[in-house]
Design a protein around this motif. Structure first.
Motif, short mmCIF file in Angstrom:
data_model
loop_
_atom_site.label_atom_id
_atom_site.label_comp_id
_atom_site.label_asym_id
_atom_site.label_seq_id
_atom_site.Cartn_x
_atom_site.Cartn_y
_atom_site.Cartn_z
N GLY A 176 0.84 -1.20 0.00
CA GLY A 176 0.00 0.00 0.00
C GLY A 176 0.87 1.24 0.00
N GLY A 177 0.47 2.20 -0.77
CA GLY A 177 1.27 3.41 -0.86
C GLY A 177 2.53 3.14 -1.66
N HIS A 178 3.60 3.82 -1.29
CA HIS A 178 4.86 3.71 -2.01
C HIS A 178 5.51 2.36 -1.71
CE1 HIS A 178 8.19 5.38 -4.25
NE2 HIS A 178 9.02 5.00 -3.31
N GLY A 179 5.77 1.54 -2.73
CA GLY A 179 6.35 0.21 -2.56
C GLY A 179 7.85 0.21 -2.79
N GLN A 180 8.40 -1.01 -2.89
CA GLN A 180 9.83 -1.19 -3.15
C GLN A 180 9.97 -2.18 -4.29
OE1 GLN A 180 12.37 -1.68 0.37
NE2 GLN A 180 10.54 -1.35 1.62
N PHE A 181 10.76 -1.79 -5.31
CA PHE A 181 10.91 -2.67 -6.46
C PHE A 181 12.34 -2.53 -6.98
CE2 PHE A 181 10.86 -4.09 -10.80
CZ PHE A 181 9.90 -5.11 -10.84
N ALA A 182 13.06 -3.67 -7.01
CA ALA A 182 14.41 -3.70 -7.59
C ALA A 182 14.77 -5.14 -7.89
CB ALA A 182 15.42 -3.09 -6.65
N ILE A 183 15.21 -5.39 -9.11
CA ILE A 183 15.67 -6.71 -9.53
C ILE A 183 17.00 -6.51 -10.25
CG2 ILE A 183 15.22 -8.72 -10.98
CD1 ILE A 183 12.24 -8.19 -10.63
N GLY A 195 18.60 -6.40 -15.14
CA GLY A 195 17.75 -6.09 -14.01
C GLY A 195 16.44 -5.46 -14.46
N LYS A 196 15.63 -5.09 -13.51
CA LYS A 196 14.34 -4.44 -13.79
C LYS A 196 14.12 -3.35 -12.75
CE LYS A 196 12.06 -8.47 -15.89
NZ LYS A 196 10.90 -9.40 -15.80
N SER A 197 13.37 -2.37 -13.16
CA SER A 197 13.05 -1.27 -12.25
C SER A 197 11.60 -0.86 -12.43
CB SER A 197 13.98 -0.08 -12.50
OG SER A 197 13.73 0.47 -13.78
N HIS A 198 11.11 -0.03 -11.54
CA HIS A 198 9.75 0.49 -11.59
C HIS A 198 9.85 2.01 -11.50
CE1 HIS A 198 5.63 1.46 -10.28
NE2 HIS A 198 5.28 0.27 -10.82
N VAL A 200 8.04 4.18 -10.26
CA VAL A 200 7.62 4.81 -9.01
C VAL A 200 8.27 4.15 -7.80
CG1 VAL A 200 5.66 5.35 -7.50
CG2 VAL A 200 5.43 5.55 -9.99
N ASP A 201 8.27 2.81 -7.77
CA ASP A 201 8.65 2.10 -6.55
C ASP A 201 10.16 1.80 -6.44
OD1 ASP A 201 6.05 2.11 -5.76
OD2 ASP A 201 5.61 0.08 -6.50
N SER A 202 10.93 1.98 -7.50
CA SER A 202 12.38 1.74 -7.39
C SER A 202 13.04 2.87 -6.62
CB SER A 202 13.00 1.62 -8.79
OG SER A 202 12.57 0.43 -9.41
N SER A 203 14.08 2.50 -5.85
CA SER A 203 14.79 3.48 -5.03
C SER A 203 16.22 3.02 -4.78
CB SER A 203 14.08 3.67 -3.69
OG SER A 203 14.14 2.48 -2.93
N ASP A 204 16.98 3.93 -4.25
CA ASP A 204 18.37 3.60 -3.90
C ASP A 204 18.41 2.45 -2.90
OD1 ASP A 204 21.32 4.15 -3.39
OD2 ASP A 204 20.48 4.63 -1.43
#
Length: 738
Positions: free
Chosen positions: A544-551, A612-615, A617-621
Motif C-alpha cells: 500500500g502506498g509507495h512500494g519497493q521494487f528492484a531486480i 535487471g528491472k526497475s519500476h 515509481v517504486d524503485s529506489s536507492d
C-alpha cells in the motif's frame, strides 16, 4: 685487582651520590632465573656497607622487598636498581629478571648500563649459559660492552668451578676461548660428611695470594703449596691471555724472551682489556655466612667493577636527532653539556604514582627545572593516535632507588641514574632534553610480543576504565602491544609469554581496578568464490502506498589474490537506470564486507551487473542496495566458497640440536619449510610458511620445545585457501554461534 682490598665502604641509610661521571659505574646483572643475581646484589650491598647483616637498610625495608605481584608470581618480574658506594665510586647495580618473559626489563638494564656481569650458577651446569644469556652476550659483543662472568652456587653438590669456567669459555668465548679466563681459583676447606668440600677462599692468580673468607672476615695469606702447580699453570695461561690483548705490543716479546712482567703492569693491562670489552674475567662469589660481613668473592668483584669496568665517559652516547629527524652531532658525557636523558623504565607506585627511572647521558638533571619530553610515538602498538610526545614538563623531586626505598637527590649528573616522580607525559624510551633545543635519542630494540590475548571488559564499570588502564600498561611496558583488530573487532594485547600475560592481567586488576575476561583469539579469515556463479536479487514489496521494487542479475568470478572487490557494469538498454547502478554496487560491497558463508569478508572477486528491472515509481536507492546484496548471497548459495586463512612467514633461530624437533612441530602445524640456513654458534635459521591459526601459542610452545634456546619472528605474507576439513570445522562453529 686482588691486591687492593677496599677498606672504605659506603654507609647504610644514605643515598649513594656521584658528582662526576668518572666516579660512576653502571653494571647490569644478566642470568637465568635462579642463577643468584639478587643474592649476589645483596652480598655486594652487605660488603659495601649499604645494608646491615639482616639485609636491612637503616631507614627500613630490604633489597628483597618485591611488590605484591612478584610475590604471587614467585619470581622477579621487573628491573631493580641498587646504588652502592665503594672507595669513592658510586656503583649502580641493575638487577634484571631472569625469566624470558621479562626480557624487556633486561633490555632496559642493558640500555642504562656501561658493563655487564653474567651470573652463572654452578648448580645448573651448561644450561646456565644457554638461551637468553648467550643471546645477550652476543648483543653485548656487537656493541663492545665490557663483560665479566660470576659463578655462583659453588656450595651445591658436584659444583665444579673449573668445569664451569670451561663451559663458559665454550659458550661465551667461541671466537677466542683464551679471552674467558679465571682471575682466581677457589680454595676448598675440609671435606664434610656428605663428601663435599666447601669453598672457603680464593687464590689470586696474579698476586699468588690466598684471600680466605673461612673465618667470617677476609684474611690474606699464602696458598696451599700442594696447589702451586695448578696455580702456576692457570697463572701462565692468564698472563698470556692478558698480554695477547694488551695495547703494548712489546709485552709479548718480553714475555716470550723470559722477562718477568710486573704484577702492576699486568693488572693495568687487564683492566684496560676488560674495559675495552676484549677480555672477560671469570670470578666466583657466594653470600656471607652468618656473622660475616663480606661474602666470598664480593671484595674481588667490587674491585673488578671499580677498576676494570669503564666509567660512562668511556661509553658512547646513543645517536640523537631533533624530534623532526634532523641529525645532530654526537653528544658527549659531560655534566656541563646540554641535557640529554632517557626514560629506561616506567613504573606505578600506589603512593607516589608514576615513577620514571632515568639515565642521564649528558648534562645535569635538577629538581624543579622544566624539560622537553619527546618520544617515538605509539602508532605501531595499535593505538588510534600517537601519545603526546611533544611536551614541556616541570620535574619534581629526584631520588635514588634502593629496594623499595626512594632517597632524595639534589641532582643527577651525566652518566648516573635517578628516579623522577610524576612525569605525566613520559613513557619508557622517551627523551628528556632542554626546552630551547629539544632532542630525541635513537630508539632501542625491543622484542616483538608474539602471544595474543583477546580481552573484553568484565562489566559496564570496567568498560569505562579499560582503555585508560591499557594505555598506562603499554606506556610502562614497551614489550606489550595493544591492537584493535579491524577485521575481528577484538581488542588484543600482545605479550611475550604466559607469565608476562599473567602479570599484565594482575596489574590491570590490582593497580588500575579493571577486571577483564579472556576470550578465544580470532584470526582474520576471508572468503572467496572457487569458480563462476550467477545470482539474481529480487526485492519487491507492495504494502500500500509507495512500494519497493528492484531486480538485478549478477555474475561472480574469482580474481587473483589481492584484487579485492571489482564491480563491473554491463547493463544494456537501461534495464537498471544509471542512477541506481551505484546503489547495486553499494549493496554488493556491503554484503561482501559481512561475508556470504561464514561471516568473514569476501575478497578477490569480480561482480558483473548483467541485467535487471526497475519500476518508475517504486524503485529506489535502498531497494537496489538490498537487491544487490540478495544477488550476491544467491550466487554464493549455489557456488563453492573457499575459506581463506592468513599465512605468516615464521623465522626460527634454533640450536642445531633442536632443529629436527622444531621442523617436525612446524609440519604438524601445517607449515611448509621454505628454507634453512646455518648461522654462527651452531644454530640454524628455519624459514617456514605457517597458517596463523596454528601459531597462536607458538611463543609458549617453542620455548618448551627448545628449552628456552630458540627465538622466532613472524610476518604476514598472504591469505590462502584453508583445507576442507579445517574449513568445515570453522563453518560448523559459525553455524553453532548463529
Amino acid at each position: 685487582m686482588g691486591d687492593k682490598a677496599n677498606t672504605h665502604p659506603g654507609a647504610a641509610g644514605r643515598a649513594a651520590t656521584a658528582d662526576h661521571p668518572a666516579s660512576v659505574r653502571n653494571v647490569v646483572l644478566v642470568g637465568h632465573s635462579g642463577s643468584g643475581k639478587t643474592t649476589l646484589v645483596e652480598a655486594l650491598a652487605l660488603a659495601a656497607g649499604a645494608v646491615n647483616r639482616a639485609g636491612r637498610v637503616e631507614d627500613g625495608g630490604t633489597l628483597s622487598d618485591y611488590d605484591e605481584i612478584e610475590h604471587r608470581q614467585q619470581r622477579s618480574v621487573q628491573l631493580s636498581v641498587v646504588p652502592l658506594e665503594w672507595g669513592g665510586y658510586k656503583i649502580n647495580l641493575l638487577d634484571t629478571p631472569g625469566y624470558a618473559d621479562f626480557v624487556g626489563e633486561l633490555r632496559a638494564g642493558l640500555r642504562a648500563a656501561d658493563a655487564a656481569l653474567f651470573v652463572v650458577s654452578a648448580a645448573e651446569g651448561a644450561e646456565g649459559v644457554t638461551g637468553a644469556p648467550r643471546a645477550v652476550w652476543e648483543e653485548c659483543a656487537a656493541v663492545g660492552m665490557p663483560r665479566a662472568i660470576v659463578i655462583t652456587h659453588l656450595e651445591a653438590a658436584r659444583a665444579d668451578f673449573e668445569e664451569m669456567t670451561r663451559v663458559c669459555a665454550e659458550a661465551f668465548g667461541a671466537d677466542d676461548p683464551d679471552a674467558v679466563l679465571p682471575l682466581y681459583l677457589p680454595q676448598h676447606g675440609a671435606t664434610g660428611p656428605d663428601g663435599h668440600a666447601p669453598v672457603t677462599g680464593l687464590i689470586g692468580l696474579l698476586s699468588q695470594r690466598l684471600y680466605d673468607y673461612g673465618s667470617g672476615t677476609r684474611r690474606e695469606g699464602e696458598p696451599d703449596e700442594r696447589r702451586l702447580p695448578l696455580i702456576t699453570e692457570s697463572r701462565n695461561r692468564l698472563i698470556e691471555g692478558i698480554i695477547s690483548e694488551s695495547e703494548d705490543e712489546t709485552l709479548m716479546d718480553r714475555y716470550l724472551e723470559g722477562s718477568e712482567i710486573g704484577v702492576e703492569t699486568l693488572v693495568a693491562d687487564l683492566e684496560k682489556a676488560v674495559a675495552r670489552g676484549v677480555f672477560h674475567p671469570v670470578l666466583a662469589a657466594a653470600p656471607a655466612p652468618a656473622g660475616a660481613r663480606a661474602g666470598l668473592g664480593t671484595v674481588e668483584l667490587l674491585e673488578l667493577v671499580t677498576g676494570g669496568f669503564p666509567s660512562p665517559l668511556e661509553h658512547a652516547v646513543p645517536a640523537v636527532t631533533t624530534p623532526q629527524g634532523a641529525s645532530r652531532p654526537a653528544p658527549v658525557c659531560d655534566p656541563e653539556g646540554p641535557l640529554i636523558a632517557e626514560v629506561v623504565k616506567t613504573a606505578s607506585d600506589p603512593y607516589v604514582g608514576r615513577v620514571s627511572l632515568v639515565r642521564v647521558f649528558s648534562g645535569t638533571l635538577r629538581p624543579d627545572e622544566t624539560v622537553h619530553v619527546s618520544g617515538h610515538g605509539l602508532v605501531d602498538r595499535g593505538q588510534q593516535e600517537p601519545a603526546l610526545h611533544e611536551a614541556d614538563e616541570r620535574l619534581g623531586a629526584l631520588s635514588s632507588p634502593f629496594g623499595k626505598q626512594q632517597r632524595p637527590l639534589a641532582q643527577c649528573v651525566a652518566g648516573d641514574l635517578a628516579c623522577v616522580a610524576k612525569l605525566a607525559h613520559a613513557e619508557t624510551g622517551d627523551t628528556l632534553s632542554g626546552r630551547e633545543a629539544p632532542l630525541l635519542i635513537e630508539a632501542w630494540d625491543m622484542p616483538d610480543p608474539l602471544l595474543p590475548l583477546a580481552i573484553e571488559a568484565h562489566g559496564k564499570a570496567d568498560e569505562d576504565k579499560l582503555s585508560q588502564g591499557l594505555a598506562r600498561l603499554v606506556a610502562e611496558d614497551p614489550t606489550m602491544r595493544l591492537e584493535q583488530n579491524p577485521d575481528t573487532h577484538q581488542l588484543v594485547l600482545w605479550c611475550l609469554g604466559e607469565a608476562h600475560a599473567d602479570v599484565a592481567m594482575e596489574r590491570l586488576r590490582s593497580r588500575y581496578g579493571v577486571q577483564v575476561d579472556l576470550v578465544p583469539h580470532k584470526v582474520s579469515l576471508r572468503e572467496t568464490f572457487a569458480g563462476r556463479a550467477a545470482g539474481r536479487g529480487r526485492h519487491v514489496k507492495q504494502s500500500g502506498g509507495h512500494g519497493q521494487f528492484a531486480i538485478c542479475e549478477i555474475e561472480v568470478e574469482p580474481l587473483p589474490e589481492g584484487s579485492g572487490i571489482e564491480f563491473v557494469d554491463k547493463v544494456v538498454g537501461g534495464a537498471v537506470p544509471r542512477q541506481f547502478i551505484p546503489s547495486v554496487e553499494k549493496g554488493v560491497r556491503s554484503q561482501a564486507a559481512k561475508g556470504v558463508a561464514t561471516g568473514h569478508p569476501l575478497v578477490d572477486v569480480r561482480v558483473t551487473l548483467l541485467d535487471g528491472k526497475s519500476h518508475s515509481v517504486d524503485s529506489s536507492d535502498a531497494a537496489f542496495q538490498t537487491a544487490g546484496a540478495l544477488a550476491l548471497r544467491e550466487a554464493a548459495a549455489d557456488a563453492r566458497i573457499h575459506l581463506l586463512e592468513p599465512v605468516a612467514q615464521v623465522r626460527v633461530l634454533v640450536e642445531d640440536a633442536y632443529v629436527g624437533a622444531v621442523m617436525s612441530d612446524l609440519s604438524g602445524r601445517r607449515g611448509r619449510v621454505v628454507g634453512t640456513e646455518q648461522t654462527a654458534g651452531g644454530r640454524t635459521l628455519i624459514r617456514a610458511d605457517v597458517p596463523e591459526i596454528e601459531i597462536g601459542r607458538y611463543a609458549v610452545d617453542l620455548r618448551s620445545l627448545s628449552h628456552g634456546t630458540a627465538r622466532f619472528g613472524r610476518s604476514y605474507v598472504r591469505h590462502e585457501p584453508m583445507p576442507p576439513q579445517v574449513a568445515d570445522r570453522i563453518r560448523g562453529q559459525a553455524e553453532a554461534v548463529a
